[in-house]
Scaffold this motif. Sequence first.
Motif, PDB file in Angstrom:
ATOM      1  N   UNK A  24       0.794  -1.246   0.000  1.00  0.00           N
ATOM      2  CA  UNK A  24       0.000   0.000   0.000  1.00  0.00           C
ATOM      3  C   UNK A  24       0.817   1.283   0.000  1.00  0.00           C
ATOM      4  N   UNK A  25       1.817   1.378   0.877  1.00  0.00           N
ATOM      5  CA  UNK A  25       2.572   2.627   0.981  1.00  0.00           C
ATOM      6  C   UNK A  25       3.424   2.878  -0.266  1.00  0.00           C
ATOM      7  N   UNK A  26       3.987   1.827  -0.838  1.00  0.00           N
ATOM      8  CA  UNK A  26       4.737   1.981  -2.086  1.00  0.00           C
ATOM      9  C   UNK A  26       3.797   2.445  -3.190  1.00  0.00           C
ATOM     10  N   UNK A  27       2.577   1.883  -3.215  1.00  0.00           N
ATOM     11  CA  UNK A  27       1.577   2.302  -4.203  1.00  0.00           C
ATOM     12  C   UNK A  27       1.245   3.781  -4.052  1.00  0.00           C
ATOM     13  N   UNK A  28       1.099   4.233  -2.819  1.00  0.00           N
ATOM     14  CA  UNK A  28       0.790   5.651  -2.585  1.00  0.00           C
ATOM     15  C   UNK A  28       1.887   6.551  -3.136  1.00  0.00           C
ATOM     16  N   UNK A  29       3.124   6.186  -2.860  1.00  0.00           N
ATOM     17  CA  UNK A  29       4.255   6.991  -3.343  1.00  0.00           C
ATOM     18  C   UNK A  29       4.248   7.047  -4.865  1.00  0.00           C
ATOM     19  N   UNK A  30       4.138   5.881  -5.504  1.00  0.00           N
ATOM     20  CA  UNK A  30       4.153   5.850  -6.970  1.00  0.00           C
ATOM     21  C   UNK A  30       2.961   6.599  -7.551  1.00  0.00           C
ATOM     22  N   UNK A  31       1.783   6.457  -6.944  1.00  0.00           N
ATOM     23  CA  UNK A  31       0.590   7.130  -7.465  1.00  0.00           C
ATOM     24  C   UNK A  31       0.757   8.637  -7.432  1.00  0.00           C
ATOM     25  N   UNK A  32       1.305   9.171  -6.332  1.00  0.00           N
ATOM     26  CA  UNK A  32       1.475  10.619  -6.239  1.00  0.00           C
ATOM     27  C   UNK A  32       2.516  11.112  -7.237  1.00  0.00           C
ATOM     28  N   UNK A  33       3.568  10.337  -7.458  1.00  0.00           N
ATOM     29  CA  UNK A  33       4.580  10.729  -8.441  1.00  0.00           C
ATOM     30  C   UNK A  33       4.016  10.655  -9.860  1.00  0.00           C
ATOM     31  N   UNK A  34       3.218   9.630 -10.140  1.00  0.00           N
ATOM     32  CA  UNK A  34       2.690   9.438 -11.494  1.00  0.00           C
ATOM     33  C   UNK A  34       1.587  10.427 -11.841  1.00  0.00           C
ATOM     34  N   UNK A  35       0.843  10.855 -10.844  1.00  0.00           N
ATOM     35  CA  UNK A  35      -0.241  11.796 -11.123  1.00  0.00           C
ATOM     36  C   UNK A  35       0.321  13.193 -11.403  1.00  0.00           C
ATOM     37  N   UNK A 135     -12.321  10.191 -22.918  1.00  0.00           N
ATOM     38  CA  UNK A 135     -13.168   9.585 -21.887  1.00  0.00           C
ATOM     39  C   UNK A 135     -13.060   8.068 -21.881  1.00  0.00           C
ATOM     40  N   UNK A 136     -12.754   7.476 -23.027  1.00  0.00           N
ATOM     41  CA  UNK A 136     -12.599   6.017 -23.102  1.00  0.00           C
ATOM     42  C   UNK A 136     -11.391   5.517 -22.323  1.00  0.00           C
ATOM     43  N   UNK A 137     -10.480   6.422 -21.950  1.00  0.00           N
ATOM     44  CA  UNK A 137      -9.321   6.020 -21.157  1.00  0.00           C
ATOM     45  C   UNK A 137      -9.706   5.649 -19.728  1.00  0.00           C
ATOM     46  N   UNK A 138     -10.878   6.103 -19.292  1.00  0.00           N
ATOM     47  CA  UNK A 138     -11.304   5.838 -17.920  1.00  0.00           C
ATOM     48  C   UNK A 138     -11.830   4.412 -17.796  1.00  0.00           C
ATOM     49  N   UNK A 139     -11.332   3.698 -16.775  1.00  0.00           N
ATOM     50  CA  UNK A 139     -11.796   2.339 -16.517  1.00  0.00           C
ATOM     51  C   UNK A 139     -12.364   2.190 -15.128  1.00  0.00           C
ATOM     52  N   UNK A 140     -12.870   3.290 -14.575  1.00  0.00           N
ATOM     53  CA  UNK A 140     -13.391   3.295 -13.217  1.00  0.00           C
ATOM     54  C   UNK A 140     -12.926   4.546 -12.503  1.00  0.00           C
ATOM     55  N   UNK A 141     -13.130   4.600 -11.209  1.00  0.00           N
ATOM     56  CA  UNK A 141     -12.662   5.748 -10.432  1.00  0.00           C
ATOM     57  C   UNK A 141     -11.139   5.806 -10.467  1.00  0.00           C
ATOM     58  N   UNK A 142     -10.598   7.021 -10.535  1.00  0.00           N
ATOM     59  CA  UNK A 142      -9.148   7.178 -10.606  1.00  0.00           C
ATOM     60  C   UNK A 142      -8.483   6.556  -9.381  1.00  0.00           C
ATOM     61  N   UNK A 143      -7.432   5.763  -9.640  1.00  0.00           N
ATOM     62  CA  UNK A 143      -6.646   5.116  -8.582  1.00  0.00           C
ATOM     63  C   UNK A 143      -7.551   4.373  -7.592  1.00  0.00           C
ATOM     64  N   UNK A 144      -8.466   3.593  -8.165  1.00  0.00           N
ATOM     65  CA  UNK A 144      -9.515   2.960  -7.361  1.00  0.00           C
ATOM     66  C   UNK A 144      -8.972   1.979  -6.329  1.00  0.00           C
ATOM     67  N   UNK A 145      -7.778   1.429  -6.553  1.00  0.00           N
ATOM     68  CA  UNK A 145      -7.226   0.438  -5.626  1.00  0.00           C
ATOM     69  C   UNK A 145      -6.202   1.028  -4.660  1.00  0.00           C
ATOM     70  N   UNK A 146      -6.155   2.366  -4.568  1.00  0.00           N
ATOM     71  CA  UNK A 146      -5.195   3.042  -3.696  1.00  0.00           C
ATOM     72  C   UNK A 146      -5.923   3.670  -2.516  1.00  0.00           C
ATOM     73  N   UNK A 147      -5.381   3.468  -1.318  1.00  0.00           N
ATOM     74  CA  UNK A 147      -5.879   4.200  -0.149  1.00  0.00           C
ATOM     75  C   UNK A 147      -5.151   5.539  -0.127  1.00  0.00           C
ATOM     76  N   UNK A 149      -4.113   9.461   0.710  1.00  0.00           N
ATOM     77  CA  UNK A 149      -4.066  10.471   1.747  1.00  0.00           C
ATOM     78  C   UNK A 149      -4.575  11.803   1.208  1.00  0.00           C
ATOM     79  N   UNK A 150      -4.434  12.857   2.012  1.00  0.00           N
ATOM     80  CA  UNK A 150      -5.010  14.155   1.656  1.00  0.00           C
ATOM     81  C   UNK A 150      -4.414  14.731   0.379  1.00  0.00           C
ATOM     82  N   UNK A 151      -3.111  14.592   0.178  1.00  0.00           N
ATOM     83  CA  UNK A 151      -2.466  15.175  -1.001  1.00  0.00           C
ATOM     84  C   UNK A 151      -2.962  14.484  -2.263  1.00  0.00           C
ATOM     85  N   UNK A 152      -2.976  13.163  -2.239  1.00  0.00           N
ATOM     86  CA  UNK A 152      -3.411  12.405  -3.409  1.00  0.00           C
ATOM     87  C   UNK A 152      -4.904  12.582  -3.670  1.00  0.00           C
ATOM     88  N   UNK A 153      -5.710  12.678  -2.615  1.00  0.00           N
ATOM     89  CA  UNK A 153      -7.156  12.893  -2.792  1.00  0.00           C
ATOM     90  C   UNK A 153      -7.422  14.185  -3.542  1.00  0.00           C
TER      91      UNK A 153
END
Length: 274
Positions: A24-35, A135-147, A149-153
Amino acid sequence: MRFKLLGPLEIVADRGKACTLSTPKVCQVLALLLIRPNEIVSVSSLVEELWADAPPRSAVTTLQTYVYHARRIFARQELVPQGRTLLVTRPPGYLIDVAEDEVDAAVFVRLTKQGRSLLDDGRLEEASRVLREALDLWGGAALANITAGAVLRGQITHLEELKIRAIELRMEAEQRLGRYRELIPELRALVSAYPLNEWFHAQLITALNRSGRRAEALQAYHDLRRILDEELGVLPTPEIQQMQFELLNVGQLPAPGRRPGGPVGARAHVRVAS
């Protein structure tokens, strides 16, 4: 490589090999960097994302460990070609060094801007096609499998708002092409998904009426009025109330003009007796 953020976070290598991260925490770091691709994300922002206002004394060291594990995953899964540095340390933080077309969120933003420019130029068919592609790029809620935090939200909320804007722009292109009847099923789904978005309700009312379904258009207005009354205790915007008046007294709504700067009307009134 492809990094998918518009749905569950997923990394796809050039050969089509997919890697779904599980720490989870590694995912959070990568998600914030990738976004925020190719932007330096400060250590302080990453610490705030991971631990909010209660970081451990070892926060910086632990963050460095998460970055190390992310690099190990890239190498172990053979996701990064030899010689390419993907996750870069650059004071005061880290960045993901990627091409724009490797991150679906970045492609979405680019296509949305392109679609808006085409719409402003009156190139309606092209605008509709490009915005649908976005719009076809969307496959659900953004980062749906990531918990998140406030910055990423905050970043996810920004992307979701851009998605709504892209839908609005494509709706305008389709309406200006006269495709009211074709839009009705999608608009019904949108007012169900976004029940408080009065702009979508207004487009449904217009599409029904322009398709010769005035009674259903009036019912759609009453559905909106009931939702707003029950949820917020307010009336529809004056512009939408005017739509009802014209349906009742004229029997036909005028063709919609160019979009305003935002959704229909500004909500500054409260419920009044009727």
